[in-house]
Design a protein around this motif. Structure first.
Motif, PDB file in Angstrom:
ATOM      1  N   ALA A  30      48.415  21.965  28.332  1.00  0.00           N
ATOM      2  CA  ALA A  30      49.176  22.338  29.523  1.00  0.00           C
ATOM      3  C   ALA A  30      49.079  23.835  29.789  1.00  0.00           C
ATOM      4  O   ALA A  30      49.232  24.658  28.872  1.00  0.00           O
ATOM      5  N   TRP A  35      58.383  20.643  29.045  1.00  0.00           N
ATOM      6  CA  TRP A  35      59.327  20.882  27.936  1.00  0.00           C
ATOM      7  C   TRP A  35      60.704  20.429  28.399  1.00  0.00           C
ATOM      8  O   TRP A  35      61.289  21.042  29.295  1.00  0.00           O
ATOM      9  N   LYS A  37      63.269  16.599  28.621  1.00  0.00           N
ATOM     10  CA  LYS A  37      63.328  15.320  29.353  1.00  0.00           C
ATOM     11  C   LYS A  37      64.677  15.203  30.051  1.00  0.00           C
ATOM     12  O   LYS A  37      65.678  15.698  29.548  1.00  0.00           O
ATOM     13  N   ARG A  88      56.192   3.007  17.977  1.00  0.00           N
ATOM     14  CA  ARG A  88      55.893   3.487  19.338  1.00  0.00           C
ATOM     15  C   ARG A  88      54.787   2.659  19.998  1.00  0.00           C
ATOM     16  O   ARG A  88      54.845   2.386  21.194  1.00  0.00           O
ATOM     17  N   SER A 123      48.752  12.533  20.678  1.00  0.00           N
ATOM     18  CA  SER A 123      49.511  11.511  21.400  1.00  0.00           C
ATOM     19  C   SER A 123      49.070  11.411  22.858  1.00  0.00           C
ATOM     20  O   SER A 123      49.130  10.332  23.446  1.00  0.00           O
ATOM     21  N   GLY A 154      54.401   6.038  26.911  1.00  0.00           N
ATOM     22  CA  GLY A 154      54.041   6.178  25.494  1.00  0.00           C
ATOM     23  C   GLY A 154      54.314   7.596  25.012  1.00  0.00           C
ATOM     24  O   GLY A 154      54.927   7.824  23.977  1.00  0.00           O
ATOM     25  N   SER A 155      53.857   8.554  25.791  1.00  0.00           N
ATOM     26  CA  SER A 155      54.063   9.972  25.485  1.00  0.00           C
ATOM     27  C   SER A 155      53.891  10.728  26.793  1.00  0.00           C
ATOM     28  O   SER A 155      52.913  10.493  27.519  1.00  0.00           O
ATOM     29  N   GLY A 156      54.830  11.613  27.093  1.00  0.00           N
ATOM     30  CA  GLY A 156      54.807  12.263  28.404  1.00  0.00           C
ATOM     31  C   GLY A 156      53.462  12.876  28.750  1.00  0.00           C
ATOM     32  O   GLY A 156      52.913  12.647  29.837  1.00  0.00           O
ATOM     33  N   SER A 157      52.914  13.653  27.818  1.00  0.00           N
ATOM     34  CA  SER A 157      51.678  14.375  28.122  1.00  0.00           C
ATOM     35  C   SER A 157      50.495  13.431  28.350  1.00  0.00           C
ATOM     36  O   SER A 157      49.486  13.833  28.937  1.00  0.00           O
ATOM     37  N   ARG A 160      48.945  12.881  31.873  1.00  0.00           N
ATOM     38  CA  ARG A 160      47.961  13.822  32.434  1.00  0.00           C
ATOM     39  C   ARG A 160      46.547  13.519  31.962  1.00  0.00           C
ATOM     40  O   ARG A 160      45.578  13.871  32.643  1.00  0.00           O
ATOM     41  N   SER A 213      57.994  17.592  18.417  1.00  0.00           N
ATOM     42  CA  SER A 213      58.223  18.161  19.748  1.00  0.00           C
ATOM     43  C   SER A 213      59.335  17.390  20.457  1.00  0.00           C
ATOM     44  O   SER A 213      60.084  17.962  21.252  1.00  0.00           O
ATOM     45  N   ARG A 214      59.445  16.108  20.162  1.00  0.00           N
ATOM     46  CA  ARG A 214      60.496  15.298  20.792  1.00  0.00           C
ATOM     47  C   ARG A 214      61.885  15.855  20.443  1.00  0.00           C
ATOM     48  O   ARG A 214      62.727  16.072  21.306  1.00  0.00           O
ATOM     49  N   MET A 217      62.381  19.486  21.907  1.00  0.00           N
ATOM     50  CA  MET A 217      62.707  19.470  23.344  1.00  0.00           C
ATOM     51  C   MET A 217      64.174  19.133  23.552  1.00  0.00           C
ATOM     52  O   MET A 217      64.864  19.757  24.353  1.00  0.00           O
ATOM     53  N   MET A 264      58.457  29.271  27.465  1.00  0.00           N
ATOM     54  CA  MET A 264      58.848  28.025  26.798  1.00  0.00           C
ATOM     55  C   MET A 264      59.251  28.301  25.343  1.00  0.00           C
ATOM     56  O   MET A 264      60.260  27.784  24.855  1.00  0.00           O
ATOM     57  N   ALA A 305      53.578  22.980  20.669  1.00  0.00           N
ATOM     58  CA  ALA A 305      54.599  22.802  19.637  1.00  0.00           C
ATOM     59  C   ALA A 305      53.981  22.997  18.249  1.00  0.00           C
ATOM     60  O   ALA A 305      53.950  22.088  17.422  1.00  0.00           O
TER      61      ALA A 305
HETATM   62  C1  2P0 Z   1      52.847  19.963  27.063  1.00  0.00           C
HETATM   63  N1  2P0 Z   1      53.998  19.556  24.900  1.00  0.00           N
HETATM   64  O1  2P0 Z   1      53.066  20.120  28.278  1.00  0.00           O
HETATM   65  C2  2P0 Z   1      54.001  20.271  26.120  1.00  0.00           C
HETATM   66  C3  2P0 Z   1      54.008  21.705  25.734  1.00  0.00           C
HETATM   67  C4  2P0 Z   1      54.191  20.390  23.767  1.00  0.00           C
HETATM   68  C5  2P0 Z   1      54.439  21.741  24.300  1.00  0.00           C
HETATM   69  O2  2P0 Z   1      53.741  17.575  25.888  1.00  0.00           O
HETATM   70  O3  2P0 Z   1      58.185  13.154  23.650  1.00  0.00           O
HETATM   71  O4  2P0 Z   1      54.013  14.574  22.702  1.00  0.00           O
HETATM   72  O5  2P0 Z   1      55.980  11.979  23.591  1.00  0.00           O
HETATM   73  O6  2P0 Z   1      56.897  12.837  25.753  1.00  0.00           O
HETATM   74  O7  2P0 Z   1      54.003  14.483  25.236  1.00  0.00           O
HETATM   75  C6  2P0 Z   1      54.263  17.466  23.651  1.00  0.00           C
HETATM   76  O8  2P0 Z   1      55.058  16.440  24.011  1.00  0.00           O
HETATM   77  O9  2P0 Z   1      56.182  14.429  23.979  1.00  0.00           O
HETATM   78  C7  2P0 Z   1      53.984  18.200  24.871  1.00  0.00           C
HETATM   79  P1  2P0 Z   1      56.843  13.024  24.262  1.00  0.00           P
HETATM   80  P2  2P0 Z   1      54.677  14.896  23.989  1.00  0.00           P
HETATM   81  O10 2P0 Z   1      51.717  19.607  26.636  1.00  0.00           O
END
Ligand code: 2P0
Length: 351
Positions: A30, A35, A37, A88, A123, A154-157, A160, A213-214, A217, A264, A305
């Protein structure tokens, strides 16, 4: 640049073999961070984010339906998944089954090529590949937007990593029903001008992180007095970032990305108790990045993270930047990544 159009990305029935599909996806980094939810169950973020998908370390995932099986069987890099990782993946498959109206369990086999301990999260590529493969094997015909929404669960990132090059994940509607919020939170491709970027990844510590990171955050949103100001300034960063990408202005892209990441980390440092991912080695690398800039090389840092640093620069400067990083972290490792492709099904289920 990779211009795979969403409409050609996946047509499950055409390209997946019924009941079995294999997909590949790449990690993303990113430039404007996700950062925090606002909904932990639906994985709805507090802020919009924007990333570059990488051309290195793909995850390849095969999903095969197993009619009659009593449970899902999940293998990650040749080892049976257990604990939180298994939970998960099974929860994600439950979501796909619910949508497909299927009760069949599945066999999932996922290979992640990130070198062990490279300190890069898997992830994003993992759940993007799983979303594409699971949707196809369960017969869901989803376009890229719907796949992004699904991967998000599954995982926010991962939302993308469905797209190549640059992608923005919309936080989505904050008012209205949960369904409206869910539908509105997905990634989409972001246009970029004449930009030839590289990300030099300086791995300073490959060890596991102390705080997930979960959890980090959650703690930041709940306790950090700096969180809201950062979230507000991140909105402006994103608008400026889109303009800088379109203009192909690497200096502006880098400056915005660096300040957004440092902000952040400031929110985490102000959390109670503090979350500190940056190590002394991280700060040494940040000094080197500053030195490069003083020498006239546009190089800008971003950190996630963990303590590792990703340095954005021009592709033509990547060797020089990588050399400097290798000198700075002689015990670490340095990798050069460029913009990579979005998630896709492998034709003929080939592996
Ligand atoms: C990102 N990170 O935008 C941010 C910046 C880490 C720091 O996305 O809880 O593993 O599975 O949605 O996607 C790491 O978070 O968290 C992350 P969940 P994810 O890349």
């Amino acid at each position: 640049m990779h211009s795979e159009s969403p409409t050609t990305l996946v047509r499950a029935q055409e390209r997946g073999t019924a009941g079995r599909a294999t997909a590949v996806a790449h990690p993303n980094i990113a430039l404007i961070k996700y950062w925090g939810k606002r909904d932990e169950h639906l994985i709805l973020p507090r802020v919009d984010s924007l990333s570059m998908t990488l051309d290195v370390f793909p995850t390849t995932t095969c999903v095969r339906l197993a009619p009659g099986a009593g449970h899902d069987k999940v293998t990650l890099n040749g080892r049976p998944a257990e604990g939180e990782a298994l939970r998960r993946v099974v929860a994600f498959l439950d979501l796909v089954r619910e949508r497909a109206g299927s009760a069949h369990r599945a066999v999932v086999d996922s290979e992640n090529t990130v070198p062990t301990g490279a300190g890069l999260a898997s992830s994003a590529s993992g759940f993007a590949a799983l979303a594409v493969a699971a949707a196809a094997s369960y017969g869901l015909d989803l376009d890229a937007t719907a796949l992004s929404r699904l991967a998000r669960r599954g995982s926010g990132s991962a939302s993308r990593s469905i797209f190549g090059d640059f992608a923005m994940w919309h936080a989505g509607l904050d008012s209205g029903t949960a369904t409206e919020a869910d539908l509105s939170s997905h990634a989409e491709p972001v246009p970029a001008g004449d930009l030839d970027p590289a990300l030099v990844i300086a791995v300073v510590n490959a060890g596991p992180k102390a705080v997930s990171s979960r959890e980090a955050m959650r703690r930041t949103v709940d306790t950090s007095p700096l969180y809201e100001p950062w979230a507000v300034s991140s909105k402006g960063d994103l608008t400026e970032m889109r303009a800088a990408l379109l203009a192909g202005d690497i200096e502006a892209v880098g400056e915005i990305a660096e300040r957004n990441a440092l902000g952040m980390h400031a929110t985490m440092l102000a959390a109670r108790p503090a979350v500190r991912y940056l190590s002394p080695a991280t700060l040494t690398v940040l000094d080197s990045v500053l030195r490069l800039r003083r020498e006239g090389i546009p190089a800008y840092a971003t950190m996630d993270a963990g303590p590792n640093v990703k340095v954005l620069c021009r592709r033509t400067d990547a060797d020089r930047v990588a050399e400097t990083m290798s000198e700075t972290v002689p015990d670490g490792s340095v990798l050069v990544a460029k913009p990579g492709p979005g998630a896709r099904l492998l034709r003929g289920d080939g592996r």
